[in-house]
Scaffold this active site. Structure first.
Site, mmCIF file in Angstrom:
data_model
loop_
_atom_site.group_PDB
_atom_site.id
_atom_site.type_symbol
_atom_site.label_atom_id
_atom_site.label_comp_id
_atom_site.label_asym_id
_atom_site.label_seq_id
_atom_site.Cartn_x
_atom_site.Cartn_y
_atom_site.Cartn_z
ATOM 1 N N CYS A 398 0.846 -1.199 0.000
ATOM 2 C CA CYS A 398 0.000 0.000 0.000
ATOM 3 C C CYS A 398 0.881 1.249 0.000
ATOM 4 O O CYS A 398 1.490 1.580 -1.006
ATOM 5 C CB CYS A 398 -0.959 -0.040 1.188
ATOM 6 S SG CYS A 398 -2.357 1.109 1.029
ATOM 7 N N HIS A 525 -3.391 -5.393 0.054
ATOM 8 C CA HIS A 525 -2.840 -5.914 1.309
ATOM 9 C C HIS A 525 -2.859 -7.446 1.267
ATOM 10 O O HIS A 525 -3.821 -8.083 1.702
ATOM 11 C CB HIS A 525 -3.662 -5.430 2.509
ATOM 12 C CG HIS A 525 -3.495 -3.981 2.815
ATOM 13 N ND1 HIS A 525 -2.639 -3.517 3.779
ATOM 14 C CD2 HIS A 525 -4.077 -2.882 2.262
ATOM 15 C CE1 HIS A 525 -2.695 -2.200 3.828
ATOM 16 N NE2 HIS A 525 -3.565 -1.789 2.909
ATOM 17 N N GLU A 527 -1.439 -9.534 3.082
ATOM 18 C CA GLU A 527 -1.378 -10.169 4.405
ATOM 19 C C GLU A 527 -2.742 -10.614 4.905
ATOM 20 O O GLU A 527 -2.838 -11.543 5.716
ATOM 21 C CB GLU A 527 -0.735 -9.220 5.428
ATOM 22 C CG GLU A 527 -1.548 -7.996 5.806
ATOM 23 C CD GLU A 527 -1.294 -6.788 4.915
ATOM 24 O OE1 GLU A 527 -1.583 -5.656 5.337
ATOM 25 O OE2 GLU A 527 -0.807 -6.987 3.778
#
Length: 721
Positions: A398, A525, A527
């Protein structure tokens, strides 16, 4: 439908979220379909506007819901996809009730906490619990509900009342209450104290809820007399009292619950005995045990704004852990405050400045996560510059991708004023701009949120290979700013490749530098979708690049999902074994035994590092993983001593029994009994090929350099305890 409610008492931060997730894993392993709900008593509508310092990270769901980080635990542990409705807040409930009142749905009645708020809570739970979250048809079998906060909090009172009513609504045999409490051990007396849990249960019962199972957090397993006392005073059967004691990693908690028959206790309360099977956790067990056996470290510098609270980057940490296990490495994260890398910090706080740069330069890889605001941005740009120029593996997420673009524009293209309109609305070189559909007046829920599709533009790029050569991927987003599409051609002409774009081709999703070993930025993102058994592709790429394994993963991305069928500690690359036989103490580098020689190499004096080099104190200088020290805590643990019990145990003597039995008797011979003819640590002289200190010769190809135990340490110098 069966319901399991998890509450907490005594203090916050006991691990209710991990406990609730582990209960879900255990029930799922018994063949049940499980969903989860998190109740947060705060007045915020969602977690989207809350500071990471205040409440940890904001977890983003596929539907764009900005929710509590515990929902991330649920998704990772249970491998499910939740919705924003799985996170209930006081703000959502009150907004729902007030909207109904404004529409006239209550037909002129006085709207009150009881029954209107409590009924709304119960209806919400019942509705969401029936929604499938595992991709299968039909409702789940069990809903695990976590009530945030601590029993006795004023803001949670409406929820406690509603849950008390709900237990009667669903009826006996359909509702199980598990209370997580603390059983502290006072250092003065060394005794496990039950009084805090007794008071917590008394308060819970006074509010109309009676626990069926007690989950007691303690440093060690509960003693039998302590369990008997809790059973007597809390009115809970002894077999329903479970100890949640400290474990090496949280993946052991479902195993801890299984070993104490927690599933059987839950089944007795929910009338499921004889219906559900015994839990099957073979793969989970292998993964938990594998994580414990990893010792060869990989150091990642996390350059962020919120490094003071690790929960601010919880999903990033978990994704790094998943990737490290896939690469068979032990994760070590160096928290680098981005602002400490900036030039201003050199004058204002030179010690922090030197420490931050030292950690960055010692790292095997650099990760710059997301964030908002201009604080620390220059430090993130400097981190990207260092990684790019020094060929250090880099992953920007990001804002980390955007700062990499800004650095490239400044350093390579020569636009010294290149900036984002987030930090300088009047910049003349806007390489990052505000998205047209965003709102500058309302903060909550106005970003580009949730799962969006990214199409690969280049088939032969690293990111596409890591994702298994797919033509597109779906990842979760949370941002207001994007790379300026008008500047893309300029950036590409200088060598930056935009390998991933959205369906319009105007929104940049992935950047790469083709001439760099691993330099990738992602606007999304990754993750948020990483799982223990299915790590995020980009995080695996970072760890693999940092450990010299990237080519293998690019050729076969599926290996990142493999879990070994048996425990293995075999090193993943060739080990250069250095022989110390027949060398005098004057010739042995990197740490003398009881050595105060003037020509001691690398600054050792009596095993202490005079200049904090090669294992420096607090890791502020040079390579603080060299010669066995971890973060410089044990300055004298030289050359592979087992657990570094004594600084004079050099060169791998087993348990370091006698330092003088090293270096003359062959690098770690047991108790120094065997003369030189039993060179390199052969055990009882039986096996001739037990070179370099192998223990019992279990694996002849485990290059046990300098006395490493079971071949865990590939170079005999890098302990990770």
């Amino acid at each position: 439908m069966k319901y399991v409610l998890v509450t907490g008492g005594v203090v916050s931060g006991l691990g209710k979220g991990v406990t609730a997730s582990s209960i879900g894993v255990l029930l799922k392993a018994c063949g049940l379909r499980v969903t989860s709900i998190k109740i947060d008593p705060y007045l915020n509508t969602d977690a989207g506007t809350m500071s990471p310092f205040e409440h940890g990270e904001v977890f983003v769901l596929d539907d764009g819901g900005e929710v509590d980080l515990d929902l991330g635990n649920y998704e990772r542990f249970l491998d499910i996809k939740l919705t924003r409705d799985n996170n209930i807040t006081t703000g959502k409930i009150y907004q729902f009730v007030i909207d109904k009142e404004r529409r006239g749905d209550y037909l002129g009645k006085t709207v009150q906490v009881v029954p209107h708020i409590t009924d709304a809570i119960q209806d919400w739970i019942e509705r969401v619990a029936k929604t499938a979250v595992d991709g299968l048809e039909g409702p789940p079998d069990v809903c695990v509900i976590e009530l945030g906060g601590t029993i006795g909090d004023i803001e949670s009172m409406p929820f406690i009342e509603a849950l008390g009513q709900f237990s009667y609504r669903v009826g006996p045999g359909n509702f199980c209450l598990i209370h997580v409490s603390l059983v502290p051990v006072l250092n003065v007396v060394g005794e496990q104290k039950t009084k805090p849990t007794q008071h917590s249960v008394r308060g819970l019962r006074g509010l109309g809820l009676t626990p069926d199972i007690l989950a007691c957090r303690s440093t060690t397993r509960l003693e039998e007399n302590v369990k008997a006392k809790l059973s007597q005073f809390c009115h809970v059967p002894g077999e329903n009292i479970i100890t949640l004691f400290d474990v090496p990693n949280i993946w052991h908690i479902p195993l801890l619950l299984r070993d104490q028959k927690a599933h059987e206790a839950i089944f007795r309360v929910l009338n499921l005995s004889g219906v559900a099977r015994e839990p099957v956790l073979d793969e989970w067990t292998r993964r938990a045990e594998l994580c414990d056996t990893l010792h060869e470290p990989v150091r990642i510098a996390m350059v962020g704004k919120y490094t003071g609270l690790s929960d601010s980057y919880l999903s990033v940490l978990k994704a790094l852990l998943h990737a490290s296990v896939a690469c068979r490495r032990k994760l070590s994260v160096d928290w680098v405050p981005a602002s400490d890398l900036e030039d201003a910090a050199e004058e204002e706080n030179p010690e922090n400045y030197r420490a931050a740069w030292s950690m960055l330069k010692c790292a095997d890889g650099v990760l710059v996560p997301g964030g908002f605001g201009d604080r620390g941005v220059q430090g993130k740009i400097l981190a990207a510059k260092y990684a790019r120029e020094n060929k250090v593996p880099y992953l920007g997420i990001c804002l980390g991708m955007q700062t990499a673009v800004l650095e490239f524009a400044r350093s390579v293209l020569g636009f010294q004023d290149a900036n984002s309109t987030e930090f300088d609305p009047e910049t003349k070189s806007p390489f990052v701009i505000f998205m047209p559909e965003g709102s500058k007046t309302h903060m909550g829920g106005t970003m580009r949120l949730g799962s969006r599709r990214t199409y690969f533009q280049v088939k032969d790029c690293k990111s596409a290979k890591l994702y298994g050569n797919s033509s597109f991927i779906d990842e979760r987003h949370r941002h207001r700013y994007e790379v300026n599409p008008d500047k893309v051609a300029l950036l590409e002409s200088a060598g930056m490749s935009f390998t991933g774009k959205d369906e319009s081709g105007q929104r940049m999703e992935i950047i790469e530098l083709p001439d760099h070993p691993f330099f990738i930025g992602a606007q999304f993102h990754p993750e948020f979708k990483s799982r223990p058994g299915s790590p995020s592709a980009l995080f695996v790429g970072l760890i693999a690049a940092a450990t010299g394994q990237l080519d293998a993963f690019l050729e076969n991305p599926s290996i990142m999902h493999d879990v070994p069928k048996r425990e293995s500690t075999k090193c993943n690359h060739d080990v250069s074994v250095k022989s110390y036989l027949s060398k005098s103490t004057n010739e042995i580098a990197n740490g003398h035994t009881n050595g105060s020689l003037e020509d001691s190499i690398y600054g050792f004096d009596n095993g202490i590092h005079k200049e904090h080099a090669n294992g420096s104190l607090n890791g502020m200088q040079k390579g603080h993983t060299t010669n066995g020290s971890l973060n410089g805590i044990h300055t004298g643990h030289t050359n592979g001593s087992l657990i570094g019990i004594h600084k004079e145990h050099a060169n791998g003597s087993l348990s370091g029994i006698h330092s003088e039995y090293c270096n003359g008797y062959g690098n770690g011979s047991i108790n120094g009994i065997y003369q030189k003819e039993y060179s390199n640590g052969s055990l009882n002289g039986v096996y001739k090929d037990h070179s370099n200190g192998s223990l019992k010769g279990i694996y002849s190809d485990h290059m046990h350099s300098n006395g490493s135990l079971n071949g865990i340490y590939s170079n005999g110098n890098g302990f990770h305890y």
